[in-house]
Design an enzyme around this catalytic site. Structure first.
Site, PDB file in Angstrom:
ATOM      1  N   GLU A   1       3.737 -16.488  -9.418  1.00 14.65           N
ATOM      2  CA  GLU A   1       4.601 -15.957  -8.367  1.00 14.65           C
ATOM      3  C   GLU A   1       6.023 -16.487  -8.372  1.00 14.65           C
ATOM      4  O   GLU A   1       6.644 -16.594  -7.309  1.00 14.65           O
ATOM      5  CB  GLU A   1       3.972 -16.271  -7.010  1.00 14.65           C
ATOM      6  CG  GLU A   1       3.917 -17.752  -6.637  1.00 14.65           C
ATOM      7  CD  GLU A   1       2.647 -18.471  -7.029  1.00 14.65           C
ATOM      8  OE1 GLU A   1       2.389 -19.559  -6.496  1.00 14.65           O
ATOM      9  OE2 GLU A   1       1.903 -17.933  -7.880  1.00 14.65           O
TER      10      GLU A   1
ATOM     11  N   GLU B   1       0.568 -11.658  -5.767  1.00 18.59           N
ATOM     12  CA  GLU B   1       1.786 -12.383  -6.146  1.00 18.59           C
ATOM     13  C   GLU B   1       2.942 -12.119  -5.183  1.00 18.59           C
ATOM     14  O   GLU B   1       3.755 -13.017  -4.919  1.00 18.59           O
ATOM     15  CB  GLU B   1       2.189 -12.018  -7.578  1.00 18.59           C
ATOM     16  CG  GLU B   1       1.140 -12.316  -8.631  1.00 18.59           C
ATOM     17  CD  GLU B   1       0.666 -13.751  -8.636  1.00 18.59           C
ATOM     18  OE1 GLU B   1       1.453 -14.647  -8.246  1.00 18.59           O
ATOM     19  OE2 GLU B   1      -0.500 -13.998  -9.003  1.00 18.59           O
TER      20      GLU B   1
END
Length: 884
Positions: free
Chosen positions: A302, A336
């Site tokens: 992420e 994410e």
């Protein structure tokens, strides 16, 4: 980070010479100290980084100027660094530009630190620490790494970074801990023809001549080091704009057409999150970068504004991608992008609270998928995720959701089912307890209160309580600060005047400690009679009473929002079995999971799960039939090596699944749902794994006819058919697939073909795949995955091979995965000798503080050996009774 449920082992880790706890300034009932591996007398506020990669030589040159606050006088600065060689280091005051004598630089690779020692103390104040250094570009997904891949134009190399959990220190000397947040300026000198990507948009590009350019990115927001990102390669970028944000999907050249679904999904998810969190996404752009290759540690990461995802989790190839692939891509994007708030904007203070990132993102992804794509029925999939967590949580080597992390290796091992799946399940239970709107309001309060800062779990509970106006922290603590799974048992049910009064008791479900003194939880329980409305109660102190509407069979954990197992007396279970077909699919899944697990521990008959399977109607939900197939395959694995008994079981299993496959057939039907299309492929795969000769023969026929019969291998079954051909291959078929793998020019399919070669059930072919994994042929990031693939069918062969060739295998594994990689190879073993082998491995190669993965493998092997001996006779007896 999205795990695909896949670390060189550091025998002396970052905590070795220095591991202290410092006071946490935020008060709460949770532990009030945070572990640190660095002194707290210096704090970074801004990094100016210049990097020049030399991709061909796998090295890079770096320069960084760090603005620091010296909080108290000190004659040394200690920060994190691994694999970096320093050529220069300088310090000057930011206030008066005064230069100080250059420090001496000492590097401790085992401690992962660099120490800058000064002849006289630096007084408290603001300084700039300037360092020039060189580093290494790796071939596994840690630090700055290279991925080599094939295209129709030839071989290519791209560079990417992966820093979570503790690998930014391989790219920049830094305070590489999550609560040392700072802003970042990144400049890179790159080849003119290539594209560079980072967290922020390009601010300036300067032509340097001789085919080189200097790219400068805009200043990042305040963030943790592990979220910094850089990539460089021959890329294309698809773009779109929504809600004032520029979205991009970056791929190897020529593949942007495969990125449209991911691009569309990202926009839909971001709009949903802007509303849900009440704080708009704060960066000007959000890229998702697709990389060939794979990792044994993660599938996506992420990085703020620059999410990294391996191609299989991001791109749709029209030749072979399936509906299941599409759902995984959406789920990965939803996970994410949730991190852009939970993890990036607000970051856990230390790895103890990693679940605040991962559990929340997992829950948020499921919730958002259900809202935006209800036709996929992701709420049913959440039951399977919870089952996975409870299975892991019921063995002796489990740990609390909030866990004590003291070393880099322990942080790497924290990315597991407890952190992700139990974290998500507990959030789901607590949201259900306080109400969805109240939960969202509490989350909004939490995000606003801790934006651009760090937090602990109690900070979240505090804001949820404030929004709910009722206590929740005590319940949350029960489920996050202690390990294990509550067991709620129906002790008595009495119906009087249309109302049923039930008496419940509370214990603990454990798979391998029958005499364990049970822990206690405050458990939110939902129960109903079949046909009645749900009733709610908080069961604490070991038991309680509930009053339910109506009479009849009683269902505990109705709706399956609770994180606990349920147990019924034989008569109560029989009533549920008889009414099984009338239950909602989500409750059918919950009952099947509980029945299977309690049966294996001897708390009810191990054969009860077969009664439920037999009671499953042909028109049951597709995901229920997925569970039926999965349950049969799990039981089949317990018979491995016992041919005669396994054949009797397989006869029943195949006879159970064939009618379902006949219903759905090999060809897609008009107006069928995506879950039904996915079920078709799963039924075919399961029947093949169970040795169904008709299915295996049909898969082989279709593969042979693929060039002359256009519909022989439809896109939705392309990989399924290939998998069956590969796993049941003889020498000729294996050689044919091997030739196809070598000739393939698409990186995603090429990677998959090499994994398929490693799935062969034939032991000699599996050995050939193991030998091939140690060559350069499969690609540097695919070799470890091939050995893992062999281990699925031949765990003892794969483990013994990896240990015999450990010096060759070790460079093929992500450093963050190493201490888990070898135990996972052994995970499917049923050989008691494997326990000793694993203990020997741990004693030789793993620090005593980092052996949880090894112990988990041992616990599970011993448990399966136990149930193989103690529970399969009940299955055999049930099967014999069916014959009569």
């Amino acid at each position: 980070m999205h795990r695909s449920l896949t670390v060189a082992i550091a025998l002396t880790l970052a905590c070795a010479p220095l591991c202290v706890a410092v006071a946490n300034p935020q008060k709460g009932t949770q532990v009030s100290e945070v572990t640190t591996q660095l002194p707290r007398d210096v704090r970074p506020t801004h990094y100016e980084i210049s990097v020049t990669p030399h991709a061909g030589k796998l090295t890079f040159d770096g320069r960084v100027e760090v603005t620091i606050d010296v909080l108290q006088a000190t004659d040394r600065i200690v920060l994190n660094a691994v694999g970096l060689r320093f050529s220069e280091a300088h310090v000057h005051s930011t206030r008066n530009k005064r230069a100080y004598p250059d420090p001496e630089v000492g590097v401790d690779e085992s401690a992962q630190t660099a120490t800058f020692s000064f002849p006289q103390a630096l007084e408290a104040g603001s300084y700039r620490l300037i360092m020039e250094y060189t580093g290494i570009i790796g071939t596994q997904a840690n630090g700055l790494f290279a991925i080599d891949y094939v295209t129709k134009a030839g071989k290519k190399r791209a560079l990417y970074t992966q820093f979570e959990n503790s690998d930014a220190r391989k790219f920049i000397p830094s305070w590489d801990e999550p609560d040392h947040k700072a802003t970042f300026d990144l400049t890179a000198t790159i080849p003119d023809a290539q594209m560079a990507v980072s967290n922020m948009p390009v601010k300036h590009r300067e032509d340097l001549g001789e085919g080189m350019s200097r790219v400068t990115f805009a200043t990042s927001p305040k963030m943790s080091t592990y979220l910094l990102f850089f990539a460089l390669g021959d890329f294309d970028r698809a773009t779109a704009t929504a809600d004032g944000v520029e979205f991009g999907v970056i791929t190897q050249q020529g593949l942007v057409s495969q990125a449209q679904f991911a691009l569309d999904s990202s926009q839909a998810v971001l709009r949903e999150y802007n509303d849900y969190f009440g704080v708009p996404y704060p960066l000007p752009k959000l890229d998702n970068i697709a990389s060939p290759g794979s990792s044994q540690f993660f599938g996506a990461m992420e990085n703020w504004g620059a999410i990294f995802t391996f191609e299989r989790g991001l791109l749709i190839d029209p030749a072979f991608s399936t509906d299941a692939d599409k759902q995984r891509i959406f789920g990965t994007a939803a996970h994410e992008i949730a991190h852009q708030w939970f993890g990036d904007l607000v970051t856990m203070q230390w790895w103890d609270d990693l679940w605040l990132n991962e559990g929340f993102a997992s829950w948020m992804a499921g919730r958002t998928t259900q809202k935006l794509h209800p036709e996929w029925k992701s709420q049913l999939g959440a039951v399977g995720s919870r089952e996975y967590a409870m299975s892991a949580d019921a063995i002796a080597s489990t740990h609390p959701v909030v866990q004590k992390i003291e070393t880099v290796e322990q942080a790497s091992q924290a990315f597991d089912a407890i952190t992700y799946s139990k974290g998500a399940a507990v959030i789901n239970m607590l949201e259900n307890y306080v109400g969805a709107d109240v939960w969202r309001d509490g989350v909004r309060r939490y995000i606003k209160a801790h934006a651009y800062a760090n937090s602990r779990s109690d900070d979240l509970w505090r804001e949820i309580e404030a929004a709910a106006g009722k206590p929740i922290t005590a319940i949350a603590h029960d489920f996050t600060l202690q390990p294990g799974v509550p067991l709620i048992s129906l002790e008595e049910a009495v119906c009087d005047n249309g109302q049923t009064t039930i008496k419940l008791s509370q214990g603990e479900f454990t798979k391998d400690r029958p005499d364990k003194t049970p822990l206690r939880w405050r458990v939110p329980v939902i129960a109903r009679t079949l046909g009645g409305e749900p009733a709610r109660a908080l069961i604490e102190g070991g038991g309680g009473t509930m009053h339910l509407q109506g009479c009849g069979a009683v269902l505990l954990n109705a709706g399956q929002s609770g994180y606990y197992r349920t147990r019924y007396a034989p008569g109560d279970f029989a009533a549920l079995r008889d009414g099984f077909a009338s239950l909602a699919p989500i409750d059918q899944l919950g009952i099947m999971g509980n029945t299977a697990e309690l049966g294996m521990t001897g708390q009810q008959s191990a054969a009860d799960i077969l009664d439920l399977i037999k009671a499953t109607p042909l028109d049951a939900d597709a995901k229920v039939w997925d569970r039926v197939a999965e349950s049969l395959q799990r039981l089949d694995l317990l018979y491995r090596g016992d041919v005669a008994r396994q054949q009797k079981f397989r006869s029943f299993a195949i006879g159970t699944l064939r009618p379902a496959l006949k219903k759905y057939g090999w060809q897609a039907k008009d107006a069928e749902s995506e879950p039904e299309a996915i079920l078709r492929a799963n039924l075919i795969s399961s029947l093949a794994d169970l040795g169904d000769s008709e299915v295996i023969a049909e898969a082989r026929r279709r593969y042979a006819a693929r060039e002359t019969e256009p519909q022989a291998m439809p896109r939705a079954l392309y990989k399924t058919i290939l998998n069956i051909v590969a796993s049941h291959a003889d020498v000729a078929a294996w050689n044919q697939l091997h030739a196809a793998a070598k000739m393939e020019k698409g990186a995603m399919m090429k990677d998959r073909l090499y994994l398929m070669l490693a799935s062969a059930k034939d032991k000699a072919l599996a050995q050939r795949a193991l030998d091939m994994a140690l060559t350069d042929e499969p690609g540097a990031t695919n070799s470890a995955a091939m050995i893992r693939s062999v281990a699925e069918e031949h765990p003892d062969l794969a483990f013994d091979f990896a240990m015999a060739h450990r010096e060759n295998v070790e460079p093929l594994i992500d450093t963050t995965s190493s201490s888990r990689y070898y135990p996972r190879l052994a995970g499917n073993s049923l050989d008691p000798a494997m326990v000793g082998k694993l203990k020997d491995y741990a004693d030789k190669y793993v620090a005593a503080s980092s052996r949880r993965a090894t112990q988990t493998a041992i616990d599970n092997i011993e448990y399966r050996i136990h149930i193989r001996a103690q529970r399969l006779p009940a299955i055999d007896a049930w099967l014999k009774k069916q014959e009569g």
